[in-house]
Design an enzyme around this catalytic site. Sequence first.
Site, PDB file in Angstrom:
ATOM      1  N   ASN A  10      30.713  49.237  40.771  1.00 45.39           N
ATOM      2  CA  ASN A  10      31.436  48.009  40.420  1.00 45.39           C
ATOM      3  C   ASN A  10      31.694  47.281  41.735  1.00 45.39           C
ATOM      4  OD1 ASN A  10      33.185  46.002  39.643  1.00 45.39           O
ATOM      5  ND2 ASN A  10      34.881  47.372  39.108  1.00 45.39           N
ATOM      6  N   LYS A  12      32.818  44.399  42.291  1.00 42.18           N
ATOM      7  CA  LYS A  12      33.984  43.497  42.288  1.00 42.18           C
ATOM      8  C   LYS A  12      33.612  42.162  42.951  1.00 42.18           C
ATOM      9  CE  LYS A  12      36.927  47.503  42.054  1.00 42.18           C
ATOM     10  NZ  LYS A  12      38.261  48.060  42.186  1.00 42.18           N
ATOM     11  N   HIS A  95      38.467  45.844  32.687  1.00 43.58           N
ATOM     12  CA  HIS A  95      38.886  46.456  33.952  1.00 43.58           C
ATOM     13  C   HIS A  95      40.358  46.120  34.190  1.00 43.58           C
ATOM     14  CE1 HIS A  95      39.240  47.375  38.189  1.00 43.58           C
ATOM     15  NE2 HIS A  95      38.168  48.133  38.046  1.00 43.58           N
ATOM     16  N   GLU A  97      41.872  45.183  36.707  1.00 40.91           N
ATOM     17  CA  GLU A  97      42.088  43.952  37.487  1.00 40.91           C
ATOM     18  C   GLU A  97      42.025  42.723  36.585  1.00 40.91           C
ATOM     19  OE1 GLU A  97      39.127  44.854  40.450  1.00 40.91           O
ATOM     20  OE2 GLU A  97      40.384  46.532  41.103  1.00 40.91           O
ATOM     21  N   GLU A 167      40.030  54.892  34.131  1.00 43.86           N
ATOM     22  CA  GLU A 167      40.370  54.537  35.508  1.00 43.86           C
ATOM     23  C   GLU A 167      41.893  54.447  35.677  1.00 43.86           C
ATOM     24  OE1 GLU A 167      36.830  52.471  37.550  1.00 43.86           O
ATOM     25  OE2 GLU A 167      38.083  50.931  36.668  1.00 43.86           O
ATOM     26  N   GLY A 173      41.017  51.963  44.351  1.00 45.33           N
ATOM     27  CA  GLY A 173      41.053  51.329  45.664  1.00 45.33           C
ATOM     28  C   GLY A 173      42.144  51.866  46.577  1.00 45.33           C
ATOM     29  N   SER A 213      38.613  55.637  43.257  1.00 45.22           N
ATOM     30  CA  SER A 213      38.372  56.301  44.542  1.00 45.22           C
ATOM     31  C   SER A 213      37.374  57.458  44.447  1.00 45.22           C
ATOM     32  CB  SER A 213      39.685  56.771  45.173  1.00 45.22           C
ATOM     33  OG  SER A 213      40.539  55.653  45.403  1.00 45.22           O
TER      34      SER A 213
HETATM   35  P1  PGA Z   1      37.422  52.228  43.593  1.00 46.44           P
HETATM   36  O1  PGA Z   1      37.323  51.250  42.325  1.00 46.44           O
HETATM   37  O2  PGA Z   1      36.254  53.184  43.483  1.00 46.44           O
HETATM   38  O3  PGA Z   1      37.303  51.325  44.799  1.00 46.44           O
HETATM   39  O4  PGA Z   1      38.721  52.939  43.511  1.00 46.44           O
HETATM   40  C1  PGA Z   1      36.933  51.719  41.077  1.00 46.44           C
HETATM   41  C2  PGA Z   1      36.997  50.604  40.063  1.00 46.44           C
HETATM   42  O5  PGA Z   1      37.939  49.806  40.113  1.00 46.44           O
HETATM   43  O6  PGA Z   1      36.104  50.499  39.203  1.00 46.44           O
END
Ligand code: PGA
Length: 250
Positions: A10, A12, A95, A97, A167, A173, A213
């Site tokens: 992903n 982003k 997601h 976000e 998630e 992140g 992560s």
């Molecule tokens: P990350 O993000 O691996 O940077 O923690 C995962 C995601 O939000 O899909």
Amino acid sequence: MARRKIIAGNWKMNMTPSQALKLVEELKPLVVNDDVDVVYCVPAIDIVPVVEAVKGTNVAVGAENMYVEDSGAFTGEISAPMLVDAGVKYVIIGHSERRDYFNEDDAFLNKKVIKAIEAGLTPILCCGESLEQRELGVTMDWIRLQIKSDLANVSADDVKNIVIAYEPIWAIGTGKTATSDQAEEVCKGIRELIAEMYDQATADAVRIQYGGSMNAGNAAELLAKPNIDGGLIGGASLKADFGKVVNYNK
Ligand code: PGA
């Protein structure tokens, strides 16, 4: 039958089109693994060049978002048929976000899931709890509510083909991965919910990813768990490390 693992990046809001092409070239020799499906979910502006750049490889392209109408006066939006025509196979829906920063609620996400399936896209449906919810002990209640709402009016046959990504928001992140036991516990709970909502065959077929992560150092342990069928990877999908995640079993 064993479920095939699916490792999705992903990206982003990262990678200009020219940076995207460089990354695809760099990753090309590193992401070859016949045992897993590999997907790059990329920003809308990168879709066309990345679809072209991955032609002839094992990589499929996904979108990070889409709108619920096919066409019309929705300035700035991109529809499912547009994605399909551009060669996109997957689309991330829900997601955290987008839920948090763009106020996308479950009723709206349910419409997206239905539209994506109708158009022939595979949704990667995200769910996950906040740290506060985990500490309150309502993780599974919250996730059950999300999944039940997001999959309303979706048939068993369609659910068999979707991907669900668990998630935990506190792990995204932050460098703070859920332990493999924590991740397995929720992924197992999601599978049990699918069995309850549909039937065991549907639950056995649906692929459930962990995200938050995930990286080259922890992928093998997470992916060894019986109910974790893949990963949705943010930060670590933007570098050569992604190849190590894809080849977690080598
Ligand atoms: P990350 O993000 O691996 O940077 O923690 C995962 C995601 O939000 O899909």
